[in-house]
Design a protein around this motif. Structure first.
Motif, PDB file in Angstrom:
ATOM      1  N   ASN A  27      -9.689   4.896 -31.087  1.00 17.48           N
ATOM      2  CA  ASN A  27      -9.704   3.813 -32.571  1.00 17.48           C
ATOM      3  C   ASN A  27      -7.918   3.404 -32.461  1.00 17.48           C
ATOM      4  O   ASN A  27      -7.681   2.009 -32.787  1.00 17.48           O
ATOM      5  N   ARG A  28      -7.227   4.543 -32.145  1.00 20.18           N
ATOM      6  CA  ARG A  28      -5.820   3.942 -32.244  1.00 20.18           C
ATOM      7  C   ARG A  28      -5.506   3.072 -31.157  1.00 20.18           C
ATOM      8  O   ARG A  28      -4.365   2.173 -31.508  1.00 20.18           O
ATOM      9  N   LEU A  31      -6.417  -1.807 -31.368  1.00 23.48           N
ATOM     10  CA  LEU A  31      -5.866  -2.432 -32.548  1.00 23.48           C
ATOM     11  C   LEU A  31      -6.337  -3.940 -32.511  1.00 23.48           C
ATOM     12  O   LEU A  31      -6.176  -4.824 -31.782  1.00 23.48           O
ATOM     13  N   LYS A  32      -6.753  -4.271 -33.859  1.00 22.03           N
ATOM     14  CA  LYS A  32      -6.856  -5.671 -34.034  1.00 22.03           C
ATOM     15  C   LYS A  32      -5.688  -6.182 -34.863  1.00 22.03           C
ATOM     16  O   LYS A  32      -5.225  -5.773 -35.408  1.00 22.03           O
ATOM     17  N   ARG A  33      -5.597  -7.492 -34.515  1.00 21.43           N
ATOM     18  CA  ARG A  33      -4.638  -8.238 -35.023  1.00 21.43           C
ATOM     19  C   ARG A  33      -5.073  -9.166 -36.137  1.00 21.43           C
ATOM     20  O   ARG A  33      -5.839 -10.009 -36.015  1.00 21.43           O
ATOM     21  N   ILE A  34      -4.433  -9.144 -37.242  1.00 19.39           N
ATOM     22  CA  ILE A  34      -4.919 -10.038 -38.486  1.00 19.39           C
ATOM     23  C   ILE A  34      -3.528 -10.606 -38.993  1.00 19.39           C
ATOM     24  O   ILE A  34      -2.833  -9.725 -39.335  1.00 19.39           O
TER      25      ILE A  34
ATOM     26  N   ASN B 229      -8.595  -0.084 -37.287  1.00 22.83           N
ATOM     27  CA  ASN B 229      -7.265   0.107 -37.200  1.00 22.83           C
ATOM     28  C   ASN B 229      -6.619  -1.247 -36.939  1.00 22.83           C
ATOM     29  O   ASN B 229      -6.967  -1.981 -36.056  1.00 22.83           O
ATOM     30  N   ILE B 230      -5.779  -1.685 -37.836  1.00 24.96           N
ATOM     31  CA  ILE B 230      -5.450  -3.181 -37.725  1.00 24.96           C
ATOM     32  C   ILE B 230      -3.821  -3.358 -37.797  1.00 24.96           C
ATOM     33  O   ILE B 230      -3.228  -2.862 -38.606  1.00 24.96           O
ATOM     34  N   LEU B 231      -3.553  -4.282 -36.778  1.00 25.37           N
ATOM     35  CA  LEU B 231      -2.095  -4.807 -37.003  1.00 25.37           C
ATOM     36  C   LEU B 231      -1.976  -5.910 -37.964  1.00 25.37           C
ATOM     37  O   LEU B 231      -2.408  -7.005 -37.467  1.00 25.37           O
ATOM     38  N   PHE B 232      -1.534  -5.759 -38.902  1.00 26.48           N
ATOM     39  CA  PHE B 232      -1.198  -6.867 -39.924  1.00 26.48           C
ATOM     40  C   PHE B 232       0.265  -7.483 -39.774  1.00 26.48           C
ATOM     41  O   PHE B 232       0.989  -6.965 -39.701  1.00 26.48           O
TER      42      PHE B 232
END
Lengths: 698, 296
Positions: A27-28, A31-34, B229-232
């Motif tokens: 999961n680490r 990473l999804k970017r938003i 897990n998200i990079l905002f």
């Protein structure tokens, strides 16, 4: 205190404990970017919960991992056990008690180790619950004995009482194999308890590969009957004959070697020799630590035939087999008829002087196994060969007509004839009368000056009659002998036993019927050779005479080890009949005589007790069967050695079985067994509940 | 702002609003007539009704013609349209350009602003528009002309949302340029320092302006509905990034947002500023209607 698992295969599930961590790591990485406007609020939130969040995060991870671990352990069903005893809890048990009843147990523990071992086994059996089942297996089994698990304690205790010390070594492969065989049944809990002194000897021959089936999941506990202190430790290593033969009323020398297995010296051990139950002689012997010493007994046997002997070591506190059995086969005197073909007024110069002295050096009747009778050539006409085993013709010119038939009959019935040549010897007469029986055609006489004598070139060292020449002194002696007069021979059926340096034969052999002829082409006295003056002459003459008499000079047999098979060769006529064996405890057994190639064989396998085994041949087979009337069985020497196998060696021998060693005293402290399934289930549920609660709070 | 079929006068929106009247709760100059009574005397005077004289009324307001006709003293009442000057301040910073589902905060804000402008102009009040990010993008002073709406809409359509927010500073700048008291309507996501924003709003209040704040939120900003897990990455500050597990921080995030809203609400109340939180998921007519109803 130990833990074992009923279904250890589920322990593989522990590998799944890494799944939560792996998922976390994956999961680490994923990473999804938003792009988000209120990042400042996220930052603020993180800052606020940072410490507690991380703590909860790790707690969650740990809880998930724990849940998987608990689940795997739950499926494997662990049983927690304290103490060495059985079995307060944990469900029905299938138990195999292996009881070491090898000889070394006699000297283990507090001096009565076998009783201690039995008490321990009794304690185990008594602790069984009604729905438990058990079997008691002694370690001296062959593996073929029927055993079964049973629930009746009284039966088990009776079986336990019936087990006695065996004189042999443990057969650990058979015993442990039997335990796994018995436990190869569906059962809740399985246990093996091995009550033993951990003697090195039994383990020396143990290999796990020898077992047909092994189940490492079954707990194996060795209940160690250890020694409080090291006693003096020694035993008889070897008993052998010191004299050349064994005959009735002849001097008998028996050499005994005593081995000391201990570090300290064995001082003044009384060694006692008894034959046929009568004490013959006793001596004191001292043996340095880790060493050996020998002593010699001297005695006589009054009667020919089979005798049972024993040497016993006596010393207070001595650990090790004290008594060693052996058998003696004493011969009647061998009657030898010596014919002097060239008698002289001076005894010394007579043809048979050296030869008759060689057969009986002292000239006294009870001094030699050989009983020679010397007659002249004329006596052959009236001589009867009945009662003689050997006929020696020394420089007899020609065989009387009336004697030729007797001679051939004597040979065919198994008699032995030794012919010496000489100046009177008429080769043609022999060639004509007993040509078929002679080892070779006698040819020209070769007689030269003594100065041009030939030496002996070679001899058949492996021939039974000449094996004594293996002694280097005697070999040198015979090679130093010179021969200057002899009859040449043409080649016969067999190779010469002794050959001169020039290649001519000196001694030849020919089998005739059941008997045999040895032909010496030179003289028996000093006329044609200096052999009678050589050291080798006496043993040569005695060996040839003994060979011609059938080869038996009497023997001492140290016997076989307990558990080994005794094979007895018999005449082929006895095939299909039974041999009766009487054991030391007077029990008898019938052993079938079977055919093997061109002979009959009886294989006696039940030699499970030390002592003298007596053999009775079937009716009609008593005479000339060549079979021993008795044989000795002794405990293996190394079973007297008290050395124990170390824990490391033990583990190496048993790997992958995990064995735990427990002192026998620990059994008295009892034991408790707890099934950990329920506590684990509770732990699992609590873990999942906490995980769920914490997970919701996130 | 993209063109096309975007219609700021959605009949549904307008139907909801046209049945309501925009009422100022606070008229700075005191001139009010009709629904919007004002203490200030307006330019356009229209007779409404007579009422009987009562002691204390000014004598000059007695209708002498009515005395001759009815032989009673009547006071002549007039209804004047308030000369309301409304400044519509529209936040056009990059953070407004966010939409989790459909409409961006900027689009929503523009619709809201246009609706208000229409409403104000329809009531013959003066409406002006200021769009801003970290600086004033456009400034259209208030006018009461009906066709002035086109100009306002043109300014709204002229550019999309971009640049950083600096609401506090902008408010102070605009406060300096507003010479006459009026109504200040701020449509923004208020993603700036709260104290700075409030300082700006207070400037208006000190000058006697009525202030309404429409605090826009996207629904995702209120609920942080993401998983994993998200990079905002911040929409305005490119170097502002943070990795977070929304599931882990959601509760706290909501608390933080709510605290921000509560703080803003309290500060506004203390300064007699109307404050309304509006999610872009809320239908626009419903948002306007509920506000105007409350306002009424």
């Amino acid at each position: 205190m130990s833990v074992f698992f009923l279904y250890p295969v589920f322990l593989l599930g522990l590998l799944a404990a890494s799944l939560p961590v792996l998922i976390h790591l994956l999961n680490r990485r994923k990473l999804k970017r938003i792009r988000f406007p209120a990042v400042r609020f996220i930052l603020l939130s993180q800052k606020r919960i940072s410490r507690s969040y991380r703590l909860r995060h790790w707690i969650l991870l740990a809880l998930r991992t724990l849940a998987v671990v608990f689940l795997a352990l739950l499926l494997a069903n662990p049983i927690f056990q304290t103490g060495a005893g059985l079995f307060a809890g944990g469900g029905p048990v299938s138990l195999v008690v292996l009881l070491d009843n090898s000889l070394s147990m006699t000297w283990s523990g507090d001096g009565n180790g076998f009783k201690q071992a039995k008490d321990a086994a009794r304690l185990l059996i008594s602790a069984l619950n009604d729905d438990d089942r058990a079997a008691i297996v002694p370690t001296n089994i062959t593996g073929k004995e029927p055993f079964r698990l049973k629930a009746q304690k009284d039966v088990l205790l009776r079986e336990l009482d019936a087990i006695e010390i065996a004189d042999g070594t443990v057969n650990l492969e058979a015993a442990l194999g039997k335990a796994y065989e018995l436990l190869n049944v569906p059962a809740g809990q399985k246990e093996i308890r091995f009550i033993t002194d951990m003697g090195l000897t039994g383990w020396d021959q143990f290999s796990l590969a020898g077992l047909k089936q092994v189940d490492p999941s079954i707990p194996l506990k060795l209940i160690h009957v250890g020694r409080k202190q090291t006693p003096p430790n020694g035993s008889i290593k070897e008993i052998r004959l010191g004299s050349p033969g064994i005959g009735a009323n002849l001097p008998l020398q028996i050499d005994v070697t005593v081995a000391n297995f201990g570090e300290s010296e064995l001082k003044d051990v009384l060694a006692q020799l008894s034959i046929d139950g009568q004490n013959k002689e006793q001596k004191l012997i001292s043996v340095p630590g880790k060493s050996e010493s020998s002593l010699r007994f001297q005695t006589r046997l009054s009667q020919p035939g089979a005798h049972a002997g024993q040497v016993t070591l006596k010393k207070a506190g001595l650990a090790g087999n004290p008594t060693t059995n052996f058998t003696l086969d004493a011969q009647e005197k061998l009657k030898v008829l010596v014919v002097d073909g060239d008698p002289q007024t001076s005894v010394v110069q007579s043809e048979t002087f050296f030869l008759s002295r060689a057969l009986n050096p002292s000239g006294e009747r009870d001094a030699s196994i050989f009983l020679p009778t010397v007659i002249l050539t004329d006596g052959l006409n009236t001589a009867t060969l009945d009662g003689y085993q050997v006929l020696i013709l020394c420089n007899v010119a020609a065989l009387p007509e009336s004697f030729t038939a007797k001679l051939q009959s004597f040979l065919r019935q198994g008699g032995g004839v030794l012919i010496f040549a000489g100046d009177k010897f008429q080769a043609d007469s022999y060639n004509q009368k007993i040509a078929r029986d002679l080892p070779g055609q006698l040819g020209e006489k070769k007689l030269g000056p003594e100065a041009n004598a030939d030496k002996i070139g070679k001899f058949a060292a492996k021939h039974p009659a000449l094996q004594f020449l293996a002694d280097p002194i005697l070999e040198e002696s015979i090679k130093s002998a010179r021969v200057w007069g002899y009859f040449r021979t043409t080649a016969g059926g067999q190779a010469p036993l002794i050959t001169l340096a020039n290649g001519d034969a000196l001694l030849l052999e020919q089998n005739v019927g059941a008997g045999r002829i040895l032909m010496m082409t030179s003289s028996a006295d000093r006329d044609w050779t200096d052999l009678p003056l050589k050291t080798v002459y006496l043993p040569l003459i005695q060996s040839l005479a003994q060979y011609l008499a059938g080869g038996n000079r009497g023997a001492l047999d140290g016997g076989i080890a307990v558990g080994a098979a005794k094979e007895i060769a018999l005449p082929p006529t006895l095939v299909g009949k039974n041999l009766r064996v009487t054991k030391p405890d007077k029990q008898t057994a019938e052993v079938a005589i079977t055919a093997e190639k061109n002979r009959a064989v009886a294989s006696i396998e039940e030699n499970d007790r030390a002592g003298i085994y007596r053999v009775s041949l079937p009716v009609g087979g008593e005479k000339n069967a060549g079979a021993p009337q008795m044989y000795a069985v002794n405990p293996p020497l190394l079973e007297s050695r008290l050395d124990e196998i170390s824990a490391r060696e033990l583990q190496a021998k048993l790997s992958p079985i995990r064995a735990e060693v427990i002192p026998v005293d620990a059994l008295k402290e009892g034991g408790k067994r707890t099934d950990l399934a329920l506590p684990l289930l509770a732990l699992l549920i609590v873990t999942l509940l906490i995980e769920g609660w914490l997970g919701q709070r996130f | 702002m993209p063109n096309g079929d975007k219609n700021y006068f959605d009949p549904k929106v307008l139907a909801g609003i046209s049945n309501l009247a925009l009422r100022a709760r606070w008229v700075v100059e005191g001139l009010m007539s009709g629904i919007h009574r004002s203490r200030a005397k307006g330019f356009s005077v229209e007779f409404e009704e007579h009422r009987e004289y009562s002691p204390g009324d000014e004598i000059r307001r007695i209708d002498w013609k009515a005395l001759g006709k009815f032989d009673r003293y009547f006071i002549k009442e007039y209804e004047d349209e308030t000369n309301l000057r409304a400044y519509l301040l529209m936040d056009a910073s990059a953070s407004m350009n966010y939409a989790s589902d459909g409409i961006t905060k900027f689009d929503y804000g523009c619709t809201l602003t246009a609706s208000l402008a229409y409403l104000i102009l329809k009531q013959q009040d003066a409406a002006g528009l200021v769009t801003f990010s970290d600086h004033i993008e456009s400034f259209i002073p208030p006018r009461a002309k009906r066709d002035y709406l086109t100009q306002i809409l043109g300014a709204l359509e002229k550019r999309g949302a971009a640049g950083e927010t600096n609401v506090g500073k902008i408010l102070e700048d605009i406060a300096g340029q507003v010479k006459r008291r009026g109504l200040i309507v701020l449509v923004s996501d208020l993603l700036d320092e709260p104290e700075s924003i409030l300082n700006g709003l207070r400037q208006f209040r000190f000058r006697g302006n009525d202030v309404i704040v429409f605090h826009l939120f996207d629904q995702a900003e209120l609920e942080l509905p993401f998983d994993g897990n998200i990079l905002f990455e911040d929409l305005e500050a490119a170097n502002l990034q943070v990795i977070a597990d929304p599931r882990a921080i959601r509760t706290t995030y909501k608390q933080v947002v709510q605290e921000f809203i509560n703080d803003m609400r309290k500060q506004c109340r203390d300064n007699t500023i109307d404050y309304q939180v509006i999610s872009t998921a809320t239908p626009l007519d419903q948002a306007l209607a509920s506000y105007l109803s409350w306002r009424g």
